[in-house]
Design an enzyme around this catalytic site. Structure first.
Site, mmCIF file in Angstrom:
data_model
loop_
_atom_site.group_PDB
_atom_site.id
_atom_site.type_symbol
_atom_site.label_atom_id
_atom_site.label_comp_id
_atom_site.label_asym_id
_atom_site.label_seq_id
_atom_site.Cartn_x
_atom_site.Cartn_y
_atom_site.Cartn_z
ATOM 1 N N GLY A 131 67.241 70.495 48.633
ATOM 2 C CA GLY A 131 67.265 71.293 47.412
ATOM 3 C C GLY A 131 65.844 71.674 47.032
ATOM 4 O O GLY A 131 64.872 71.056 47.503
ATOM 5 N N GLN B 162 59.034 74.205 41.549
ATOM 6 C CA GLN B 162 58.339 73.412 42.579
ATOM 7 C C GLN B 162 57.428 74.286 43.453
ATOM 8 O O GLN B 162 56.554 73.764 44.147
ATOM 9 C CB GLN B 162 59.343 72.668 43.468
ATOM 10 C CG GLN B 162 60.112 71.582 42.717
ATOM 11 C CD GLN B 162 61.094 70.863 43.609
ATOM 12 O OE1 GLN B 162 62.232 71.292 43.751
ATOM 13 N NE2 GLN B 162 60.661 69.796 44.247
ATOM 14 N N CYS C 38 62.177 63.448 46.333
ATOM 15 C CA CYS C 38 61.774 64.739 45.771
ATOM 16 C C CYS C 38 60.583 65.261 46.571
ATOM 17 O O CYS C 38 59.637 64.503 46.830
ATOM 18 C CB CYS C 38 61.385 64.572 44.303
ATOM 19 S SG CYS C 38 60.922 66.128 43.511
ATOM 20 N N LEU C 39 60.650 66.523 46.937
ATOM 21 C CA LEU C 39 59.550 67.107 47.713
ATOM 22 C C LEU C 39 58.270 67.167 46.888
ATOM 23 O O LEU C 39 57.179 67.277 47.444
ATOM 24 C CB LEU C 39 59.946 68.513 48.200
ATOM 25 C CG LEU C 39 61.186 68.539 49.109
ATOM 26 C CD1 LEU C 39 61.586 69.976 49.428
ATOM 27 C CD2 LEU C 39 60.941 67.750 50.393
ATOM 28 N N HIS D 145 69.672 66.707 39.846
ATOM 29 C CA HIS D 145 68.239 66.488 40.093
ATOM 30 C C HIS D 145 67.495 67.827 39.974
ATOM 31 O O HIS D 145 66.444 67.908 39.316
ATOM 32 C CB HIS D 145 68.075 65.882 41.497
ATOM 33 C CG HIS D 145 66.681 65.780 41.997
ATOM 34 N ND1 HIS D 145 66.053 64.579 42.236
ATOM 35 C CD2 HIS D 145 65.761 66.732 42.339
ATOM 36 C CE1 HIS D 145 64.826 64.800 42.685
ATOM 37 N NE2 HIS D 145 64.629 66.101 42.762
ATOM 38 N N GLU D 146 68.044 68.876 40.603
ATOM 39 C CA GLU D 146 67.360 70.185 40.576
ATOM 40 C C GLU D 146 67.373 70.774 39.164
ATOM 41 O O GLU D 146 66.404 71.408 38.737
ATOM 42 C CB GLU D 146 68.018 71.162 41.569
ATOM 43 C CG GLU D 146 67.994 70.731 43.030
ATOM 44 C CD GLU D 146 66.623 70.350 43.539
ATOM 45 O OE1 GLU D 146 65.621 70.884 43.038
ATOM 46 O OE2 GLU D 146 66.558 69.480 44.428
ATOM 47 N N HIS E 230 64.585 69.615 37.139
ATOM 48 C CA HIS E 230 63.328 70.338 37.391
ATOM 49 C C HIS E 230 63.195 71.528 36.438
ATOM 50 O O HIS E 230 62.091 71.864 35.995
ATOM 51 C CB HIS E 230 63.277 70.861 38.828
ATOM 52 C CG HIS E 230 62.827 69.859 39.851
ATOM 53 N ND1 HIS E 230 61.585 69.270 39.821
ATOM 54 C CD2 HIS E 230 63.449 69.364 40.956
ATOM 55 C CE1 HIS E 230 61.463 68.447 40.864
ATOM 56 N NE2 HIS E 230 62.584 68.484 41.567
HETATM 57 O O1 K1U Z 1 62.411 68.148 45.817
HETATM 58 C C1 K1U Z 1 63.604 68.270 45.645
HETATM 59 O O2 K1U Z 1 64.066 68.490 44.551
HETATM 60 C C2 K1U Z 1 64.516 68.168 46.854
HETATM 61 C C3 K1U Z 1 65.116 66.794 47.075
HETATM 62 C C4 K1U Z 1 66.551 66.843 46.606
HETATM 63 C C5 K1U Z 1 67.267 65.548 46.388
HETATM 64 C C6 K1U Z 1 67.338 64.584 47.361
HETATM 65 C C7 K1U Z 1 68.047 63.410 47.127
HETATM 66 C C8 K1U Z 1 68.692 63.212 45.937
HETATM 67 C C9 K1U Z 1 68.596 64.156 44.962
HETATM 68 C C10 K1U Z 1 67.897 65.341 45.193
HETATM 69 C C11 K1U Z 1 65.010 66.495 48.565
HETATM 70 O O3 K1U Z 1 65.512 67.218 49.358
HETATM 71 S S1 K1U Z 1 64.158 65.061 49.029
HETATM 72 C C12 K1U Z 1 64.351 65.035 50.821
HETATM 73 C C13 K1U Z 1 65.725 64.649 51.257
HETATM 74 O O4 K1U Z 1 66.483 64.087 50.494
HETATM 75 C C14 K1U Z 1 66.181 64.949 52.647
HETATM 76 C C15 K1U Z 1 65.331 65.501 53.558
HETATM 77 C C16 K1U Z 1 65.786 65.779 54.848
HETATM 78 C C17 K1U Z 1 67.079 65.492 55.198
HETATM 79 C C18 K1U Z 1 67.925 64.928 54.279
HETATM 80 C C19 K1U Z 1 67.486 64.664 52.991
HETATM 81 ZN ZN ZN Z 2 62.907 67.244 43.154
#
Ligand code: K1U
Ligand code: ZN
Length: 172
Positions: A46, A51, A94-95, A136-137, A140
């Site tokens: 996401g 971001q 979270c990225l 979560h998004e 943000h």
């Molecule tokens: O930064 C963000 O908002 C994105 C975040 C979204 C998220 C992940 C887990 C729970 C709630 C919201 C991510 O994508 S973090 C990376 C991640 O979860 C992932 C990366 C590669 C493959 C699978 C998952």
């Molecule tokens: Zn995030």
């Protein structure tokens, strides 16, 4: 398409409350395409526009597994119209808070209305990872990070580590 730099905490821009999108235009779609490419490259599941430094109420997501066809979701001006009183604890990442994963408590299910890629109004009943990722998004869009749901102590430890690793990166 373009890869956009992702802001990381404690960048103050991540605290911004994003603005409603007045109309879904070709420019909005270009931003959503760039956000999706950026999210796939990260990789993540996401990404909210803030971001990448754009304070508009736009989210892209894709929860398809590695062996599945891509299933991008584009949400403009999302609103939570219902949420279950029952909550569940689950790990989030979270990225914008790279390499930290912590449990966050959220409603198990949520109903979301939004405008899609074409600007058409849609409604989605969500549960599981979809419910978690959308909520979560949507945080943000209010300038809230998942670490804001943690204790002050845990949050400050994570922020200190992020600042330290950024300093190390800038000197290497
Ligand atoms: O930064 C963000 O908002 C994105 C975040 C979204 C998220 C992940 C887990 C729970 C709630 C919201 C991510 O994508 S973090 C990376 C991640 O979860 C992932 C990366 C590669 C493959 C699978 C998952
Ligand atoms: Zn995030």
């Amino acid at each position: 398409m373009a890869l956009l730099p992702i802001l990381t905490a404690p960048d103050p821009r991540l605290k911004t409350v994003s603005q409603l999108v007045t109309q879904v235009t070709d420019e909005t779609r270009q931003l959503m395409d760039d956000m999706l490419e950026t999210m796939y490259a990260a990789p993540g599941i996401g990404l909210a526009a803030i971001q990448v430094g754009v304070p508009q109420r736009i989210i892209v997501m894709d929860l398809a597994g590695q062996d599945e066809e891509p299933a991008p979701l584009y949400l403009v001006n999302p609103e939570k119209t219902q949420a279950s009183p029952e909550t569940v604890l689950h790990e989030e990442g979270c990225l914008s808070v790279p390499e930290f994963y912590e449990d966050v408590e959220r409603p198990i299910t949520a109903t979301i209305t939004y405008l899609d890629y074409q600007g058409q109004k849609q409604s989605l009943n969500t549960e599981g990872l979809l419910a978690r990722c959308i909520q979560h998004e949507m945080d943000h869009l209010e300038g809230v990070l998942f670490i804001d749901h943690l204790s002050r102590l845990k949050r400050s430890i994570i922020l200190k580590k992020l600042i330290k690793s950024r300093k190390l990166q800038s000197t290497s």
